[in-house]
Design a protein around this motif. Structure first.
Motif, PDB file in Angstrom:
ATOM      1  N   THR B   4       0.840  -1.197   0.000  1.00 12.63           N
ATOM      2  CA  THR B   4       0.000   0.000   0.000  1.00 12.63           C
ATOM      3  C   THR B   4       0.872   1.244   0.000  1.00 12.63           C
ATOM      4  OG1 THR B   4      -0.082   0.003   2.389  1.00 12.63           O
ATOM      5  CG2 THR B   4      -1.919  -1.058   1.244  1.00 12.63           C
ATOM      6  N   VAL B   5       0.251   2.338  -0.331  1.00 13.79           N
ATOM      7  CA  VAL B   5       0.933   3.630  -0.313  1.00 13.79           C
ATOM      8  C   VAL B   5       0.062   4.576   0.525  1.00 13.79           C
ATOM      9  CG1 VAL B   5      -0.143   4.212  -2.527  1.00 13.79           C
ATOM     10  CG2 VAL B   5       1.844   5.487  -1.769  1.00 13.79           C
ATOM     11  N   HIS B   6       0.722   5.420   1.294  1.00 12.40           N
ATOM     12  CA  HIS B   6      -0.050   6.331   2.135  1.00 12.40           C
ATOM     13  C   HIS B   6      -0.503   7.546   1.322  1.00 12.40           C
ATOM     14  CE1 HIS B   6      -1.409   8.008   5.917  1.00 12.40           C
ATOM     15  NE2 HIS B   6      -1.032   9.162   5.421  1.00 12.40           N
ATOM     16  N   PRO B  20      -4.216   4.592   3.920  1.00 17.08           N
ATOM     17  CA  PRO B  20      -3.508   3.751   2.973  1.00 17.08           C
ATOM     18  C   PRO B  20      -4.344   3.491   1.715  1.00 17.08           C
ATOM     19  CG  PRO B  20      -4.435   2.410   4.719  1.00 17.08           C
ATOM     20  CD  PRO B  20      -4.799   3.840   5.030  1.00 17.08           C
ATOM     21  N   PRO B  37       2.080   1.699  -5.394  1.00 17.51           N
ATOM     22  CA  PRO B  37       3.154   1.831  -4.394  1.00 17.51           C
ATOM     23  C   PRO B  37       4.515   1.737  -5.059  1.00 17.51           C
ATOM     24  CG  PRO B  37       1.444   0.387  -3.589  1.00 17.51           C
ATOM     25  CD  PRO B  37       1.065   0.733  -4.986  1.00 17.51           C
ATOM     26  N   THR B  55      -8.841   1.633  -2.088  1.00 17.27           N
ATOM     27  CA  THR B  55      -8.397   1.240  -0.745  1.00 17.27           C
ATOM     28  C   THR B  55      -7.855  -0.188  -0.788  1.00 17.27           C
ATOM     29  OG1 THR B  55     -10.602   0.446  -0.227  1.00 17.27           O
ATOM     30  CG2 THR B  55     -10.099   2.704   0.398  1.00 17.27           C
ATOM     31  N   PRO B  56      -7.079  -0.588   0.235  1.00 18.33           N
ATOM     32  CA  PRO B  56      -6.528  -1.950   0.244  1.00 18.33           C
ATOM     33  C   PRO B  56      -7.625  -3.009   0.121  1.00 18.33           C
ATOM     34  CG  PRO B  56      -5.499  -0.632   1.940  1.00 18.33           C
ATOM     35  CD  PRO B  56      -6.598   0.200   1.367  1.00 18.33           C
ATOM     36  N   HIS B  75       6.587   5.928  -0.982  1.00 17.33           N
ATOM     37  CA  HIS B  75       5.655   5.394  -0.002  1.00 17.33           C
ATOM     38  C   HIS B  75       4.568   6.370   0.405  1.00 17.33           C
ATOM     39  CE1 HIS B  75       7.797   1.691   0.304  1.00 17.33           C
ATOM     40  NE2 HIS B  75       8.928   2.379   0.376  1.00 17.33           N
ATOM     41  N   CYS B  76       4.542   7.533  -0.219  1.00 18.23           N
ATOM     42  CA  CYS B  76       3.421   8.421   0.095  1.00 18.23           C
ATOM     43  C   CYS B  76       3.059   9.300  -1.093  1.00 18.23           C
ATOM     44  CB  CYS B  76       3.680   9.242   1.343  1.00 18.23           C
ATOM     45  SG  CYS B  76       4.816  10.561   1.139  1.00 18.23           S
TER      46      CYS B  76
END
Lengths: 287, 140
Positions: B4-6, B20, B37, B55-56, B75-76
């Motif tokens: 996941t990526v924030h 996430p 990600p 979303t995840p 990562h974000c």
């Protein structure tokens, strides 16, 4: 009984005033809470933006944006944020006093000063003292929107871009806590390098879409706008807090006054009764 | 668990979304982009349109943005959304308006001074009245 009619009237009028000030106090308290929430929710944007600009400035040491370059300060602009309404203690006048001192210092150095005013109080004050106001924005209300400020800010940014201004300050009240608000003069332009410290020092760069320069230009503009917006929101929180405190003091004072007046009234009433009794007794004795 | 990526979506006035995501779609200035990600760092302008966050759990969430900036790091992902439609001529008009207001206010200076004068006269009259009342009370 005719005794003390004026005093009674006065007590009543003070009681009415007290009702109003107490209501205003409560209104200000609830508005302050909302304004504080708004102040908090606008912070992440400016913070994120600062990070990005910090990265950018770090990744591109060869391209210096004009907003980052220090020029000889000959022409100064202030963006003054004040409240639209009064009855908030010395909030605005304290700020104006601080600012006038600062302006005088610059004027002694031979700098030219122009003003952008936000809020009715600043507009009125600086018009009266005959300052050079280039743009103004009033009646933002309790929930200001960032896009209401664009016009006023663009005037300043355009002037800065074309070299008509060398330095821009933002003047607003800083919300320390409910009891304390501090007048605050922040340098907006050029952006201070130490304000853009980056945590990551190793070298990396973004992919840009479109050009790096265009992206940076837009970012800088938004950043300045977000700073001014934050100043406005913070000032509103200050205004409500100051009003709450001022109205609380007014209600307390009204209470004191009522107490004193009641004492005077009761004394007068008692004296009148005593006099009447002694007159009756005297009359009875004479018969 | 899937990677996941924030994602943060913030505007000048509020935080719109934070959490996430498995994937993000955004209307970039040069065409829509989809970001997974560990995307390479990217900085781009956004056009008005919708940002889609997957979303995840595989759910899709939609957020309308009226332009802004998109910053991507491995990562974000940060969307710096504008609060209103921005265009050069609209900004220009707003700037002109702000200038005009200042000019009009300056022209109106006489009115303001009259108001200030009236206010001071009123304060004086009130003070006089109070003195008269006090004198009357003493005389009684």
């Amino acid at each position: 009984m005719a005794v003390g009619k004026e005093i009674r009237n006065q007590i009543k009028s003070i009681q009415n005033t007290q009702k109003i000030t107490r209501a205003m106090e409560m209104v200000a308290a609830s508005k302050m809470r909302k304004a504080q929430d708004r102040m908090r929710s606008s912070r992440p944007y400016a913070g994120k933006m600062k990070n990005v600009i910090g990265h950018l400035a770090h990744a591109h040491p060869e391209y210096k944006h004009p907003y980052l370059l220090d020029r000889d300060a000959r022409k100064i602009a202030y963006i003054v944020v004040s409240s639209d309404r009064g009855l908030c203690g010395g909030l605005n006048s304290n700020m104006f006093r601080t600012m006038l001192r600062d302006m005088k210092a610059w004027r002694d150095k031979g700098a030219q000063i122009t003003l952008t005013v936000i809020g009715q109080k600043a507009a009125g004050f600086f018009k009266r003292i005959g300052a050079n106001i280039v743009s103004q924005q009033t009646h933002l209300g309790d929930t200001p929107h960032a896009h209401d400020l664009i016009g006023a800010i663009k005037v300043v940014l355009d002037a800065y871009n074309s070299g008509e201004l060398d330095r821009v300050y933002l003047v607003f009240n800083e919300f320390v806590n409910t009891m304390t608000q501090k007048p605050c003069i922040d340098q907006l332009l050029p952006i201070r390098a130490e304000a853009l410290e980056v945590s990551m020092k190793h070298h990396w760069d973004y992919l840009y879409e479109p050009e790096a320069k265009d992206v940076l230009d837009v970012l800088m503009e938004r950043y300045i706008e977000s700073l001014v917006y934050q100043g406005v929101v913070e000032n509103i929180a200050c205004e409500q807090a100051a009003r709450m405190v001022a109205m609380k003091a007014a209600s307390d004072n009204a209470g004191d006054l009522i107490g004193q007046l009641k004492l005077v009234y009761n004394k007068a009433r008692q004296a009148a009764i005593t006099q009447e009794i002694s007159e009756i007794v005297g009359g009875a004795a004479a018969v | 668990m899937a990677m996941t990526v924030h994602v943060d979506i913030v505007s000048a006035e509020e935080e719109i979304f934070s959490g996430p995501a498995a994937m993000v779609f955004a209307p970039a200035a040069m065409g829509e982009v989809g970001i997974l990600p560990r995307h390479t760092p990217l900085l781009t302008q956004l056009k008005p349109g919708e940002v889609r966050v997957v979303t995840p759990g595989g759910e899709e969430q939609f957020y309308y943005v009226s332009g802004g900036m998109l910053e991507v790091q491995p990562h974000c992902v940060t969307v710096l959304a504008d609060t209103a439609l921005r265009a050069k001529d609209i900004d220009e008009a707003a700037a002109l308006e702000a200038k005009q207001r200042a000019e009009e206010a300056l022209k109106d200076r006489k009115g303001d001074i009259d108001y200030a004068k009236a206010q001071s006269e009123l304060a004086e009259a009130v003070a006089k009245l109070q003195t008269i009342q006090r004198l009357r009370k003493q005389a009684r």
